[in-house]
Design a protein around this motif. Structure first.
Motif, PDB file in Angstrom:
ATOM      1  N   ARG A  59      58.922  76.371 -65.055  1.00  0.00           N
ATOM      2  CA  ARG A  59      59.041  77.733 -65.601  1.00  0.00           C
ATOM      3  C   ARG A  59      58.752  78.785 -64.539  1.00  0.00           C
ATOM      4  O   ARG A  59      59.414  79.833 -64.484  1.00  0.00           O
ATOM      5  CB  ARG A  59      58.075  77.868 -66.781  1.00  0.00           C
ATOM      6  CG  ARG A  59      58.205  79.150 -67.573  1.00  0.00           C
ATOM      7  CD  ARG A  59      57.382  79.032 -68.843  1.00  0.00           C
ATOM      8  NE  ARG A  59      57.259  80.317 -69.533  1.00  0.00           N
ATOM      9  CZ  ARG A  59      56.545  80.501 -70.638  1.00  0.00           C
ATOM     10  NH1 ARG A  59      55.907  79.455 -71.184  1.00  0.00           N
ATOM     11  NH2 ARG A  59      56.459  81.693 -71.210  1.00  0.00           N
ATOM     12  N   ALA A  60      57.760  78.514 -63.681  1.00  0.00           N
ATOM     13  CA  ALA A  60      57.412  79.468 -62.620  1.00  0.00           C
ATOM     14  C   ALA A  60      58.562  79.640 -61.635  1.00  0.00           C
ATOM     15  O   ALA A  60      58.880  80.760 -61.216  1.00  0.00           O
ATOM     16  CB  ALA A  60      56.150  79.006 -61.895  1.00  0.00           C
ATOM     17  N   LEU A  61      59.196  78.540 -61.247  1.00  0.00           N
ATOM     18  CA  LEU A  61      60.320  78.618 -60.311  1.00  0.00           C
ATOM     19  C   LEU A  61      61.484  79.378 -60.927  1.00  0.00           C
ATOM     20  O   LEU A  61      62.150  80.185 -60.262  1.00  0.00           O
ATOM     21  CB  LEU A  61      60.756  77.216 -59.889  1.00  0.00           C
ATOM     22  CG  LEU A  61      59.800  76.496 -58.926  1.00  0.00           C
ATOM     23  CD1 LEU A  61      60.166  75.020 -58.805  1.00  0.00           C
ATOM     24  CD2 LEU A  61      59.818  77.157 -57.547  1.00  0.00           C
ATOM     25  N   LYS A  62      61.742  79.126 -62.198  1.00  0.00           N
ATOM     26  CA  LYS A  62      62.833  79.835 -62.877  1.00  0.00           C
ATOM     27  C   LYS A  62      62.552  81.333 -62.923  1.00  0.00           C
ATOM     28  O   LYS A  62      63.421  82.153 -62.623  1.00  0.00           O
ATOM     29  CB  LYS A  62      63.004  79.281 -64.291  1.00  0.00           C
ATOM     30  CG  LYS A  62      64.167  79.907 -65.055  1.00  0.00           C
ATOM     31  CD  LYS A  62      64.346  79.254 -66.424  1.00  0.00           C
ATOM     32  CE  LYS A  62      65.521  79.883 -67.155  1.00  0.00           C
ATOM     33  NZ  LYS A  62      65.713  79.277 -68.505  1.00  0.00           N
ATOM     34  N   TRP A  63      61.305  81.699 -63.270  1.00  0.00           N
ATOM     35  CA  TRP A  63      60.958  83.125 -63.315  1.00  0.00           C
ATOM     36  C   TRP A  63      61.075  83.756 -61.935  1.00  0.00           C
ATOM     37  O   TRP A  63      61.531  84.901 -61.808  1.00  0.00           O
ATOM     38  CB  TRP A  63      59.528  83.297 -63.834  1.00  0.00           C
ATOM     39  CG  TRP A  63      59.046  84.704 -63.643  1.00  0.00           C
ATOM     40  CD1 TRP A  63      59.348  85.787 -64.408  1.00  0.00           C
ATOM     41  CD2 TRP A  63      58.245  85.192 -62.552  1.00  0.00           C
ATOM     42  NE1 TRP A  63      58.778  86.917 -63.867  1.00  0.00           N
ATOM     43  CE2 TRP A  63      58.096  86.584 -62.742  1.00  0.00           C
ATOM     44  CE3 TRP A  63      57.637  84.584 -61.463  1.00  0.00           C
ATOM     45  CZ2 TRP A  63      57.364  87.363 -61.859  1.00  0.00           C
ATOM     46  CZ3 TRP A  63      56.905  85.369 -60.591  1.00  0.00           C
ATOM     47  CH2 TRP A  63      56.767  86.744 -60.782  1.00  0.00           C
ATOM     48  N   SER A  64      60.697  83.038 -60.896  1.00  0.00           N
ATOM     49  CA  SER A  64      60.634  83.611 -59.547  1.00  0.00           C
ATOM     50  C   SER A  64      62.000  84.020 -59.016  1.00  0.00           C
ATOM     51  O   SER A  64      62.097  84.770 -58.056  1.00  0.00           O
ATOM     52  CB  SER A  64      59.975  82.626 -58.573  1.00  0.00           C
ATOM     53  OG  SER A  64      60.836  81.539 -58.278  1.00  0.00           O
ATOM     54  N   GLY A  74      64.377  85.308 -61.189  1.00  0.00           N
ATOM     55  CA  GLY A  74      64.970  86.127 -62.237  1.00  0.00           C
ATOM     56  C   GLY A  74      65.645  85.343 -63.339  1.00  0.00           C
ATOM     57  O   GLY A  74      66.516  85.866 -64.036  1.00  0.00           O
ATOM     58  N   GLY A  75      65.261  84.076 -63.511  1.00  0.00           N
ATOM     59  CA  GLY A  75      65.855  83.277 -64.574  1.00  0.00           C
ATOM     60  C   GLY A  75      67.262  82.802 -64.283  1.00  0.00           C
ATOM     61  O   GLY A  75      67.948  82.281 -65.151  1.00  0.00           O
ATOM     62  N   SER A  76      67.703  82.972 -63.033  1.00  0.00           N
ATOM     63  CA  SER A  76      69.062  82.558 -62.668  1.00  0.00           C
ATOM     64  C   SER A  76      69.094  81.051 -62.446  1.00  0.00           C
ATOM     65  O   SER A  76      68.091  80.360 -62.523  1.00  0.00           O
ATOM     66  CB  SER A  76      69.505  83.266 -61.387  1.00  0.00           C
ATOM     67  OG  SER A  76      68.796  82.757 -60.278  1.00  0.00           O
ATOM     68  N   GLY A  77      70.278  80.563 -62.136  1.00  0.00           N
ATOM     69  CA  GLY A  77      70.435  79.140 -61.889  1.00  0.00           C
ATOM     70  C   GLY A  77      69.999  78.714 -60.504  1.00  0.00           C
ATOM     71  O   GLY A  77      70.167  77.564 -60.125  1.00  0.00           O
ATOM     72  N   LYS A  78      69.455  79.643 -59.729  1.00  0.00           N
ATOM     73  CA  LYS A  78      69.016  79.292 -58.377  1.00  0.00           C
ATOM     74  C   LYS A  78      67.785  78.393 -58.430  1.00  0.00           C
ATOM     75  O   LYS A  78      67.207  78.165 -59.483  1.00  0.00           O
ATOM     76  CB  LYS A  78      68.723  80.571 -57.590  1.00  0.00           C
ATOM     77  CG  LYS A  78      69.968  81.432 -57.366  1.00  0.00           C
ATOM     78  CD  LYS A  78      69.633  82.640 -56.529  1.00  0.00           C
ATOM     79  CE  LYS A  78      70.860  83.539 -56.386  1.00  0.00           C
ATOM     80  NZ  LYS A  78      70.571  84.737 -55.582  1.00  0.00           N
ATOM     81  N   ASN A 106      72.446  67.539 -58.784  1.00  0.00           N
ATOM     82  CA  ASN A 106      73.157  68.200 -57.692  1.00  0.00           C
ATOM     83  C   ASN A 106      72.345  69.417 -57.249  1.00  0.00           C
ATOM     84  O   ASN A 106      72.558  70.522 -57.703  1.00  0.00           O
ATOM     85  CB  ASN A 106      74.549  68.617 -58.164  1.00  0.00           C
ATOM     86  CG  ASN A 106      75.372  69.174 -57.026  1.00  0.00           C
ATOM     87  OD1 ASN A 106      74.869  69.328 -55.916  1.00  0.00           O
ATOM     88  ND2 ASN A 106      76.608  69.482 -57.293  1.00  0.00           N
ATOM     89  N   SER A 107      71.415  69.167 -56.367  1.00  0.00           N
ATOM     90  CA  SER A 107      70.514  70.233 -55.934  1.00  0.00           C
ATOM     91  C   SER A 107      71.220  71.307 -55.123  1.00  0.00           C
ATOM     92  O   SER A 107      70.695  72.394 -54.947  1.00  0.00           O
ATOM     93  CB  SER A 107      69.379  69.634 -55.084  1.00  0.00           C
ATOM     94  OG  SER A 107      68.618  68.737 -55.842  1.00  0.00           O
ATOM     95  N   LEU A 108      72.378  70.994 -54.612  1.00  0.00           N
ATOM     96  CA  LEU A 108      73.036  71.942 -53.715  1.00  0.00           C
ATOM     97  C   LEU A 108      73.805  73.024 -54.437  1.00  0.00           C
ATOM     98  O   LEU A 108      74.053  74.087 -53.895  1.00  0.00           O
ATOM     99  CB  LEU A 108      74.010  71.191 -52.797  1.00  0.00           C
ATOM    100  CG  LEU A 108      73.379  70.084 -51.965  1.00  0.00           C
ATOM    101  CD1 LEU A 108      74.419  69.427 -51.116  1.00  0.00           C
ATOM    102  CD2 LEU A 108      72.274  70.653 -51.118  1.00  0.00           C
ATOM    103  N   MET A 109      74.216  72.782 -55.653  1.00  0.00           N
ATOM    104  CA  MET A 109      75.174  73.683 -56.270  1.00  0.00           C
ATOM    105  C   MET A 109      74.609  75.062 -56.539  1.00  0.00           C
ATOM    106  O   MET A 109      75.345  76.016 -56.639  1.00  0.00           O
ATOM    107  CB  MET A 109      75.715  73.069 -57.562  1.00  0.00           C
ATOM    108  CG  MET A 109      76.619  71.869 -57.320  1.00  0.00           C
ATOM    109  SD  MET A 109      78.001  72.226 -56.195  1.00  0.00           S
ATOM    110  CE  MET A 109      77.364  71.620 -54.648  1.00  0.00           C
ATOM    111  N   GLY A 110      73.297  75.179 -56.654  1.00  0.00           N
ATOM    112  CA  GLY A 110      72.716  76.492 -56.891  1.00  0.00           C
ATOM    113  C   GLY A 110      72.339  77.212 -55.633  1.00  0.00           C
ATOM    114  O   GLY A 110      71.811  78.291 -55.673  1.00  0.00           O
ATOM    115  N   SER A 111      72.613  76.614 -54.481  1.00  0.00           N
ATOM    116  CA  SER A 111      72.062  77.162 -53.242  1.00  0.00           C
ATOM    117  C   SER A 111      72.929  78.196 -52.575  1.00  0.00           C
ATOM    118  O   SER A 111      72.472  78.919 -51.716  1.00  0.00           O
ATOM    119  CB  SER A 111      71.815  76.016 -52.248  1.00  0.00           C
ATOM    120  OG  SER A 111      73.043  75.425 -51.888  1.00  0.00           O
TER     121      SER A 111
END
Length: 328
Positions: free
Chosen positions: A128-133, A135-139, A303-308
């Protein structure tokens, strides 16, 4: 008009001071309850006050009370109560649209560091912390938060998880130092080159050329079992050194010949060629495979790369259909 403005500012300062005093008085009572061992009652009172402050839009007070309360519960090894209040700190950030800055990220990392490493609450908190950091995007999360998490996990000797978070940070030097320790503690001497090779290839897959270079130079300089180079005794290290030079040059023919010449070394790990396919797309304009047909475990990897690459433009936008790569 000036007098009115000054009067308003003075009023705000007085109000803030009163609020701070109110929080301190409440904290004193709650601390006394915790010190007496009335953990459940104190926890419920914290929650009641949280919802009261939030309904009154007193976000700063709610954040301060929950943060200090979580640390207090951690100090008494009340993990469940502490984790719950930590989640409420995050809720304040989410609902008040708190600006992401180093101070806030360090607060989150401190809460993370106090949590039981094996608790499901810790997994939920960091997700949850990473998602908030971002802006809730898919990054994949703010690089600074990843770096802080990586350092905590490194101290816990959870090298695998630490490596994952370092990969999504910008701290190539810290990553290299952790990998030196990881290699010495858990690896075979014959694998010392593979620890850094994997990290460099994965940084390049994530389009982080600078960190790839830093992790390679730092690791090869600091690892006690690697003789000074380049050139190196280990062929795989020479390949990585040449690859970084090729990435800077951007010439496909150099990249292709390099991969062909070093196939014996690259066959040591079946994932190397998968990483190199992706690197070819990102840095050398190689078109992605049209119909990747991976089955079994590889087909199910995250697929860790797709959000990068969401902020990349031009040719890099065409890489979205490339095959999944494991970065854990």
């Amino acid at each position: 008009m000036l007098a009115t403005t000054m009067s308003e500012q003075e009023s705000l300062r007085c109000s803030s001071a009163r609020n701070r005093g109110g929080v301190q008085r409440v904290e004193g009572k709650l601390r006394a309850s915790v010190e007496k061992g009335d953990y459940y009652e104190a926890h419920q009172m914290y929650r009641t006050l949280f919802f009261r402050y939030m309904s009154q839009a007193k976000h700063a007070e709610a954040r301060e009370l929950m943060y200090n309360g979580a640390l207090l519960f951690f100090s008494y090894n009340q993990q469940n109560s502490a984790a719950d209040l930590s989640m409420l700190v995050l809720e304040v950030f989410e609902k008040s649209e708190t600006k992401v800055d180093d101070e806030v990220l360090e607060c989150l990392a401190k809460l993370f560091s106090r949590m039981d490493p094996n608790s499901p609450e810790r997994v939920a908190f960091v997700s949850r912390a990473l998602k908030w950091s971002t802006g809730g995007s898919g990054k994949l999360g703010h690089p600074k938060l990843h770096q802080l998490l990586a350092v905590t996990l490194w101290k816990e000797q959870n090298y695998s998880e630490s490596r994952y978070h370092f990969l999504h940070s910008s701290d190539g030097e810290g990553c290299a130092q952790m990998l030196v320790e990881y290699s010495a503690a858990r690896g075979y001497r014959s694998e010392i080159d593979m620890f850094v090779a994997q990290a460099v290839l994965q940084f390049l897959c994530l389009k982080n050329k600078n960190s790839a270079s830093v992790v390679f130079s730092t690791y090869t300089e600091k690892h006690p079992s690697i003789e000074k180079g380049p050139p190196f005794v280990q062929p795989l290290l020479n390949f990585i050194w040449f690859l970084l030079l090729a990435v800077d040059g951007g010439k496909l023919t150099v990249f292709t010949v390099l991969c062909e010449q070093y196939q014996p070394s690259l066959k040591r790990d079946p994932m190397y060629n998968e990483y190199l396919d992706r690197i070819g797309q990102v840095f050398f304009g190689v078109p992605p495979k049209q119909s990747p047909s991976y089955g079994g475990l590889l087909g199910n990897l995250l697929n860790s790369l797709m959000g990068s690459g969401e902020e990349d433009d031009g040719a890099e936008e065409a890489q979205e259909d490339s095959s999944p790569i494991e970065l854990d």
